[in-house]
Each structure stands twice: as C-alpha cells, then as structure tokens.
Design an enzyme around this catalytic site. Sequence first.
Site: not given
Ligand code: CMC
Length: 391
Positions: A269, A326
């Site tokens: 998140h 989720d």
């Molecule tokens: N699985 C594997 N690696 C992950 C995940 C994940 N679910 N989420 C983040 N990471 C890694 C990402 O690859 C990055 O690694 P590195 O620093 O080595 O490049 C690090 O963690 C930081 O991730 P980010 O993409 O910069 O984080 P963000 O704040 O931009 O993204 C997020 C947040 C929710 C989009 C992301 O965690 C994600 O894609 N999660 C999976 C989808 C999901 O469950 N979404 C629902 C969110 S909560 C309810 C809603 O909003 O609908």
Amino acid sequence: TGDVTYDPGFGNTANCQSGITFIDGAEGILRYRGYPIEELAQHSGYLETSYLLGKGELPSTEQFEAFETRVLRHTHVHEDFRRLIASFPRSAHPMAIISSAVSALPGFYPEVFEVAGEDVEELATVLLLAKLPTIVAYVLRHTRGQRMPDAEPENGFVRDFLRMALHEVRDPEVPDEVVSAMDKLLLLHADHEQNCSTATVRNVGSAHANLFLSVAAGINALSGPLHGGANEAVLTMLEEIRDTHGDVNTFVNKVKDKSSDVRLMGFGHRVYKNYDPRAAIVKSAADEVLGSLGMSDDLLDLARELEDVALNDDYFVQRKLYPNVDFYTGLIYRAIGFPTSMFTPLFALGRMPGWIAQWREMMHDPSTRIARPRQVYTGPAMRGYVPMAER
Ligand code: CMC
C-alpha cells in the site's frame, strides 16, 4: 526542474485539505471523522457511516431514520435503465456497464446540470447512494441472463441489494450473517482519503463537472488492478496458485524475481507500512462468515498460507508489504455467492459515500482550484518543420 517539483504518483504532494478521513500509515490507523474504523465496523452500519462521512457527525435516531427513508425511497430505477443495462453484451465486464450507467444518470436528472446548491447536492447524494446497489444488482442479473427484479425497499438497504443481486441463485431468505458481513465490508470501503479514484473524483470535480460525472470517473479509476481491481486479481491469483503452481513458495519466488513482473496482489500500500487495519477486520470476518454458513474454502486456506509465507520473507519485510483490504474481501464475496467479476463493483458500492463526501467537501472549500498539475518536459528542443518529401 525549475519552479516545479517532480513527484511521480503524488507520493509526497497534498492536493487538498480534508477533514474526512485520517490515516496513519506507519501505525496502521484509519479513522472516519475521528472515529476508529474498528469501532465503526463493530457498532455502525454502511448507511449510518455514509451519513457520518457526508455530514461530519453521527446522526441522531430521527436524523438517521429520515436519511434512510429518503435513500430507500429512491432505490427503484427508471425502466429505461433496465434497457440500458440489457443493451450490453452479457459478457461485458460489469465495471464497464456500471460506469456507463452512472454516466447516464444525469441524463435522467437534468437539474444536476442546471441548478447549483445544497438541495441539488443533497438530491444527487441520495440518488447515487440509492441507485448504485440496484444498478450493481441488475448488472449481475444481466450477465447471468436473469430477469431484473424490482427493488423492495421495505427489506432494508443491504438486504434488498443482496436479494436483488442473488435471490433465486441462493436461498430466497438472505441470512442475517450475510447481510451484516456485506454491510461491514461496504462500511470498510466507504472512504480512504486521497486514493487514486477519490483523487480522480476531486480532479474531475475541480473543473465543476457534476457529482454524477465526477463519480463515474472515479469508478473508471477504481477498475484498475492496482486499485479496486485488486480484489478480483487476488482471487484469480489464488486460483492460479492452486491450479498451476501447486504450492505458495513457488509463486512467492516468482514474485520476488523482478524480471517476472508478477506482484503479490492484495499486498502493499502507498500509505500503510504496517498492517492495513481494514485487512485485519476482513480476515476475521472471512472466518466468521464461512463458519456461520458452514462452508470451507481451500482458497481461504491458501490465502492464509500465502500471507504467512510473505510476512516471514525478507523481500516483503524489507519493503514493508502487508496484506491490504483487497486480500481477503474476495473470499467473503465468493462465499456469499458473487462471481469474481463483481468484486470491484462491490468495492465501488462501498466507496460511493467517500467519493460523494470528498466531492462536496472540495466544492465548498474556498481554497479549491482547478486541478492542473505541472510537468517536467523531456521532449526535443525546438526544431524546424521538414516537408514530408524531404524526410
Ligand atoms: N508484490 C510484490 N512487490 C511489491 C508489491 C506487491 N504487491 N507491492 C510493492 N512491491 C514492491 C515494488 O516492486 C517495489 O520494489 P523495489 O523497491 O524493489 O522496486 C516496492 O515494493 C515499492 O513498491 P511501489 O510500486 O513503489 O509502491 P506504490 O506505493 O507505488 O504502490 C501499490 C502501491 C498498492 C500499487 C502496490 O503495492 C501494488 O501494486 N500492490 C498490488 C496491487 C494491490 O493489492 N492493490 C490494492 C491496493 S489497496 C486498495 C486499493 O487501493 O484498491
């Protein structure tokens, strides 16, 4: 970057002031109008929380009854709406139909275009809260090739939604435990400050687009798998693990392999760097619902195992990745009888009061300006036009 700051995804930029929802991501705290989500989930309901989000205070008995009565009076939809929904291919994704249906609403209520003011906003609020459950239920009916039953508001808001959506498919009587689980899930989704869809609603509304069309834009944003679409993606992921990978460790290794581009859906998140408090409530609700329905689900066992493995793995620990809201919701929706493609519409239903409250707060905030971010230009420097024949 001159006079602008480059902040991809607005990770560090506040775009508004808001008195609605408080999140402390480091501590895993979520409050609506100051009330902890845990207390609301235990004692309140979706409609009461909708009132709280919009008005800022919990309603008295009289205020709540008047609000509930007004919402329930509007749960019927115009006959043309059934035709609109029925005109889509049955295979269409429900989010596409729902987005179109909400965009069509101001066509039936032209006053929201023509008149400004509190009364029209109040009417638009009630109409959106009242009509969306019926629309969502009809969309499910349509995709299943079933007739769309009339609303029966005397059943109560959540029960009648479940009856319209699932009656004939499951038992005619919607069990109380199912009604209260659904109510709780809707409440847990009701607002979450400046997430992607809410920021979208505010952005669109900042151009003074009406509430219906602003919210329709939020529904579109929510459909993405990184946002509301994640609940559907979690179920697909769990099924894939069960059917092809066999064990969770193989899958987790694939996620950790950066070249694979596979994410553990339902984890991580932008704001929570500790357990998502909603996920904790949903996790125990999943146990309760399945228990009270006398059901077991191999995917729930798989989800628990997956969470356990991830929470003890350095990759997830170092990046502070925990289950989000989720991760477990889909398992409850599935137990209640909803197909996977309806999970994100259920999120939209829950989020509606938040979108409305945030839009209205923005419209009445004198510091609001039209959303117009800046950019860092990376294209070519000036060059002269070359006639086509000379290229
Ligand atoms: N699985 C594997 N690696 C992950 C995940 C994940 N679910 N989420 C983040 N990471 C890694 C990402 O690859 C990055 O690694 P590195 O620093 O080595 O490049 C690090 O963690 C930081 O991730 P980010 O993409 O910069 O984080 P963000 O704040 O931009 O993204 C997020 C947040 C929710 C989009 C992301 O965690 C994600 O894609 N999660 C999976 C989808 C999901 O469950 N979404 C629902 C969110 S909560 C309810 C809603 O909003 O609908």
